[in-house]
Scaffold this motif. Structure first.
Motif, mmCIF file in Angstrom:
data_model
loop_
_atom_site.group_PDB
_atom_site.id
_atom_site.type_symbol
_atom_site.label_atom_id
_atom_site.label_comp_id
_atom_site.label_asym_id
_atom_site.label_seq_id
_atom_site.Cartn_x
_atom_site.Cartn_y
_atom_site.Cartn_z
ATOM 1 N N PRO A 1 32.274 31.094 43.452
ATOM 2 C CA PRO A 1 33.505 30.299 43.429
ATOM 3 C C PRO A 1 33.591 29.351 42.241
ATOM 4 O O PRO A 1 34.664 29.219 41.632
ATOM 5 C CB PRO A 1 33.447 29.540 44.764
ATOM 6 C CG PRO A 1 32.628 30.399 45.661
ATOM 7 C CD PRO A 1 31.612 31.048 44.779
ATOM 8 N N GLU A 2 32.472 28.700 41.904
ATOM 9 C CA GLU A 2 32.515 27.762 40.777
ATOM 10 C C GLU A 2 32.729 28.492 39.453
ATOM 11 O O GLU A 2 33.359 27.962 38.523
ATOM 12 C CB GLU A 2 31.244 26.914 40.732
ATOM 13 C CG GLU A 2 29.944 27.693 40.555
ATOM 14 C CD GLU A 2 29.342 28.170 41.865
ATOM 15 O OE1 GLU A 2 28.164 28.549 41.875
ATOM 16 O OE2 GLU A 2 30.077 28.143 42.897
ATOM 17 N N GLU A 3 32.232 29.752 39.364
ATOM 18 C CA GLU A 3 32.435 30.522 38.138
ATOM 19 C C GLU A 3 33.893 30.954 38.003
ATOM 20 O O GLU A 3 34.463 30.928 36.904
ATOM 21 C CB GLU A 3 31.511 31.738 38.145
ATOM 22 C CG GLU A 3 30.036 31.371 38.045
ATOM 23 C CD GLU A 3 29.125 32.565 38.229
ATOM 24 O OE1 GLU A 3 27.966 32.500 37.781
ATOM 25 O OE2 GLU A 3 29.575 33.581 38.814
ATOM 26 N N ARG A 4 34.509 31.340 39.126
ATOM 27 C CA ARG A 4 35.916 31.711 39.067
ATOM 28 C C ARG A 4 36.764 30.518 38.627
ATOM 29 O O ARG A 4 37.683 30.668 37.805
ATOM 30 C CB ARG A 4 36.388 32.195 40.437
ATOM 31 C CG ARG A 4 35.679 33.422 40.938
ATOM 32 C CD ARG A 4 36.095 33.721 42.366
ATOM 33 N NE ARG A 4 35.152 34.616 43.012
ATOM 34 C CZ ARG A 4 35.077 34.840 44.324
ATOM 35 N NH1 ARG A 4 35.920 34.206 45.116
ATOM 36 N NH2 ARG A 4 34.180 35.659 44.829
ATOM 37 N N ALA A 5 36.435 29.356 39.181
ATOM 38 C CA ALA A 5 37.198 28.157 38.820
ATOM 39 C C ALA A 5 37.071 27.844 37.337
ATOM 40 O O ALA A 5 38.052 27.461 36.679
ATOM 41 C CB ALA A 5 36.714 26.973 39.662
ATOM 42 N N GLU A 6 35.881 28.042 36.773
ATOM 43 C CA GLU A 6 35.671 27.745 35.354
ATOM 44 C C GLU A 6 36.398 28.752 34.467
ATOM 45 O O GLU A 6 36.997 28.387 33.440
ATOM 46 C CB GLU A 6 34.170 27.757 35.045
ATOM 47 C CG GLU A 6 33.818 27.413 33.604
ATOM 48 C CD GLU A 6 34.202 25.994 33.220
ATOM 49 O OE1 GLU A 6 34.223 25.696 32.007
ATOM 50 O OE2 GLU A 6 34.489 25.186 34.127
ATOM 51 N N LEU A 7 36.353 30.047 34.863
ATOM 52 C CA LEU A 7 37.085 31.057 34.098
ATOM 53 C C LEU A 7 38.586 30.775 34.105
ATOM 54 O O LEU A 7 39.260 30.912 33.074
ATOM 55 C CB LEU A 7 36.815 32.449 34.681
ATOM 56 C CG LEU A 7 35.413 33.038 34.443
ATOM 57 C CD1 LEU A 7 35.233 34.313 35.242
ATOM 58 C CD2 LEU A 7 35.177 33.290 32.962
ATOM 59 N N GLY B 1 43.208 42.787 37.028
ATOM 60 C CA GLY B 1 43.808 42.624 38.345
ATOM 61 C C GLY B 1 43.060 41.612 39.197
ATOM 62 O O GLY B 1 43.658 40.872 39.975
ATOM 63 N N THR B 2 41.729 41.589 39.049
ATOM 64 C CA THR B 2 40.938 40.608 39.797
ATOM 65 C C THR B 2 41.286 39.191 39.371
ATOM 66 O O THR B 2 41.448 38.284 40.192
ATOM 67 C CB THR B 2 39.444 40.876 39.576
ATOM 68 O OG1 THR B 2 39.145 42.216 39.972
ATOM 69 C CG2 THR B 2 38.591 39.920 40.388
ATOM 70 N N TYR B 3 41.419 39.005 38.066
ATOM 71 C CA TYR B 3 41.754 37.677 37.534
ATOM 72 C C TYR B 3 43.133 37.245 38.046
ATOM 73 O O TYR B 3 43.328 36.085 38.447
ATOM 74 C CB TYR B 3 41.730 37.726 36.007
ATOM 75 C CG TYR B 3 41.989 36.389 35.344
ATOM 76 C CD1 TYR B 3 40.962 35.459 35.187
ATOM 77 C CD2 TYR B 3 43.260 36.054 34.868
ATOM 78 C CE1 TYR B 3 41.197 34.222 34.579
ATOM 79 C CE2 TYR B 3 43.508 34.831 34.272
ATOM 80 C CZ TYR B 3 42.471 33.920 34.124
ATOM 81 O OH TYR B 3 42.699 32.699 33.529
ATOM 82 N N ARG B 4 44.110 38.171 38.052
ATOM 83 C CA ARG B 4 45.438 37.834 38.551
ATOM 84 C C ARG B 4 45.394 37.498 40.046
ATOM 85 O O ARG B 4 46.129 36.637 40.517
ATOM 86 C CB ARG B 4 46.407 39.004 38.327
ATOM 87 C CG ARG B 4 46.550 39.424 36.869
ATOM 88 C CD ARG B 4 47.077 38.294 36.018
ATOM 89 N NE ARG B 4 47.074 38.661 34.603
ATOM 90 C CZ ARG B 4 47.237 37.812 33.619
ATOM 91 N NH1 ARG B 4 47.388 36.515 33.882
ATOM 92 N NH2 ARG B 4 47.223 38.218 32.361
ATOM 93 N N GLY B 5 44.508 38.182 40.754
ATOM 94 C CA GLY B 5 44.358 37.872 42.176
ATOM 95 C C GLY B 5 43.834 36.473 42.404
ATOM 96 O O GLY B 5 44.254 35.785 43.346
ATOM 97 N N TRP B 6 42.911 36.015 41.526
ATOM 98 C CA TRP B 6 42.424 34.632 41.630
ATOM 99 C C TRP B 6 43.572 33.642 41.453
ATOM 100 O O TRP B 6 43.675 32.642 42.164
ATOM 101 C CB TRP B 6 41.351 34.366 40.572
ATOM 102 C CG TRP B 6 40.089 35.166 40.754
ATOM 103 C CD1 TRP B 6 39.724 35.887 41.840
ATOM 104 C CD2 TRP B 6 39.066 35.361 39.786
ATOM 105 N NE1 TRP B 6 38.533 36.513 41.631
ATOM 106 C CE2 TRP B 6 38.094 36.204 40.377
ATOM 107 C CE3 TRP B 6 38.861 34.914 38.474
ATOM 108 C CZ2 TRP B 6 36.939 36.576 39.708
ATOM 109 C CZ3 TRP B 6 37.710 35.279 37.809
ATOM 110 C CH2 TRP B 6 36.755 36.115 38.416
ATOM 111 N N LEU B 7 44.445 33.950 40.502
ATOM 112 C CA LEU B 7 45.570 33.046 40.257
ATOM 113 C C LEU B 7 46.521 33.001 41.463
ATOM 114 O O LEU B 7 47.002 31.921 41.844
ATOM 115 C CB LEU B 7 46.335 33.494 39.010
ATOM 116 C CG LEU B 7 45.576 33.409 37.669
ATOM 117 C CD1 LEU B 7 46.450 33.939 36.534
ATOM 118 C CD2 LEU B 7 45.136 31.986 37.371
#
Length: 351
Positions: free
Chosen positions: A44-50, A71-77
């Motif tokens: 989770p902390e890595e996704r937040a930093e990216l 697509g994974t990155y867009r899903g995080w957003l």
């Protein structure tokens, strides 16, 4: 003036350039920490930093994001934006109706889904039997076992459906009564008009003689005449208590007697169904010690059946037999009981 614009665009370019370098550097660190693994799992902390670094590039990271798919990155957003509002659909069952369904089911453990549906219909509440089933299952209420079909087969069924308004069915049933001689079967003679489901039920007797059956036939004929029912056919089985004099009386009333085939209870299914109801829902709960007690129980049941009980037959439509009855949705819901709570029904209290 030109120098000011040049400095502005240079600063903006340098900021995006640095962000790109930071994004790639961070991914390299992630990859180094996972050397020897087949798949990269982001924390989770890595996704937040990216996402934080990607925001410096307005999330235009398609050419520099290598550690996960686009697509994974867009899903995080999208997950950061929160769930999208659901489209409006069918409204759920009101909680007050759910509470009433559960109240009726708990207070009447032998009632099935359609029986509860009919009682609610009397109270001005429209709800499907499937919805009632779902509510009871969701609340952990045990389902009521289904009952086998008692409808007659084939051409016999066609005949019955064509003559419902002028057709009466008859049958005997017994109830053991405790006497000084031990248990003795008491006999009751039933007549049911198929079109309206109105029922005439004789007093009980230990000795159903030919004269007794003939007198009950006269009483039934007068009762149906008072109700405005014109009889053309009478169905009965091959019991010896249906004597020649019994049939002669009905023939004199311009009524044709039809005897059912041997060992064919479904040919007289409507009468069999009524007898099953009164036994399951009423008589099986009592030990009778006199004919007077049995007659009292039968009278209370018959009044309830003809005046208050919704009938689930497809031609009846889950309605009360009483002609002057009409559902209402005004007033408090009250429960009426007879015979110590064995018989119960619900109604709206007048304001």
């Amino acid at each position: 003036m030109f120098q000011v614009f040049e400095q502005f665009f240079e600063a903006r370019y340098r900021r995006r350039y640095n962000a790109r370098l930071q994004l790639m550097a961070y991914q390299i660190e992630m990859l180094r920490s996972r050397i020897g693994t087949d798949r990269i799992y982001t924390r989770p902390e890595e996704r937040a930093e990216l996402i934080r670094i990607g925001a410096e590039l307005d999330h235009d990271v398609d050419d520099v994001l290598l550690v996960v798919k686009q697509g994974t990155y867009r899903g995080w957003l999208r997950s950061q934006e929160g769930p999208k509002p659901k489209k409006p659909g069918r409204l759920g069952t009101p909680q007050t109706t759910i509470n009433l369904v559960m109240r009726i089911a708990v207070e009447n453990l032998t009632w099935g889904y359609e029986r509860i549906q009919g009682e609610l219909k009397k109270l001005g509440i429209s709800i499907g039997a499937t919805t009632i089933s779902d509510i009871l299952k969701r609340e952990g209420h045990p389902p009521i076992p289904g009952k086998g079909s008692s409808r007659p087969p084939g051409q016999w069924k066609q005949f019955i459906n064509s003559h419902m308004d002028t057709l009466v069915a008859s049958d005997f049933f017994t109830k053991p009564v405790l006497t000084w001689r031990g248990w003795v079967d008491a006999y009751v003679l039933v007549f049911i008009h198929l079109g309206s489901r109105r029922v005439f039920m004789s007093p009980a007797t230990f000795n159903p003689t030919e004269d007794w059956a003939l007198q009950q036939s006269r009483n039934a004929a007068m009762r149906f005449e008072d109700m405005g029912i014109k009889i053309r056919y009478l169905i009965h089985d091959r019991d010896s208590k249906y004597s020649q004099r019994f049939r002669a009386f009905w023939n004199s009333e311009q009524v044709k007697c039809l005897r059912t085939p041997v060992r064919s209870p479904k040919a007289n299914g409507y009468c069999e169904c009524f007898i099953g109801k009164i036994k399951r829902e009423c008589l099986n709960h009592f030990v009778c010690v006199s004919l007077d007690q049995l007659d009292y129980i039968n009278r209370e049941w018959l009044a309830y059946y003809n005046e208050h009980r919704p009938h689930q037959g497809t031609d009846i439509g889950n309605k009360v037999l009483r002609p002057d009855f009409s559902p209402t949705s005004e007033g408090d819901i009250k429960r009426e009981q007879r015979l110590g709570g064995v018989i119960s029904w619900y109604h709206r209290e007048a304001a």
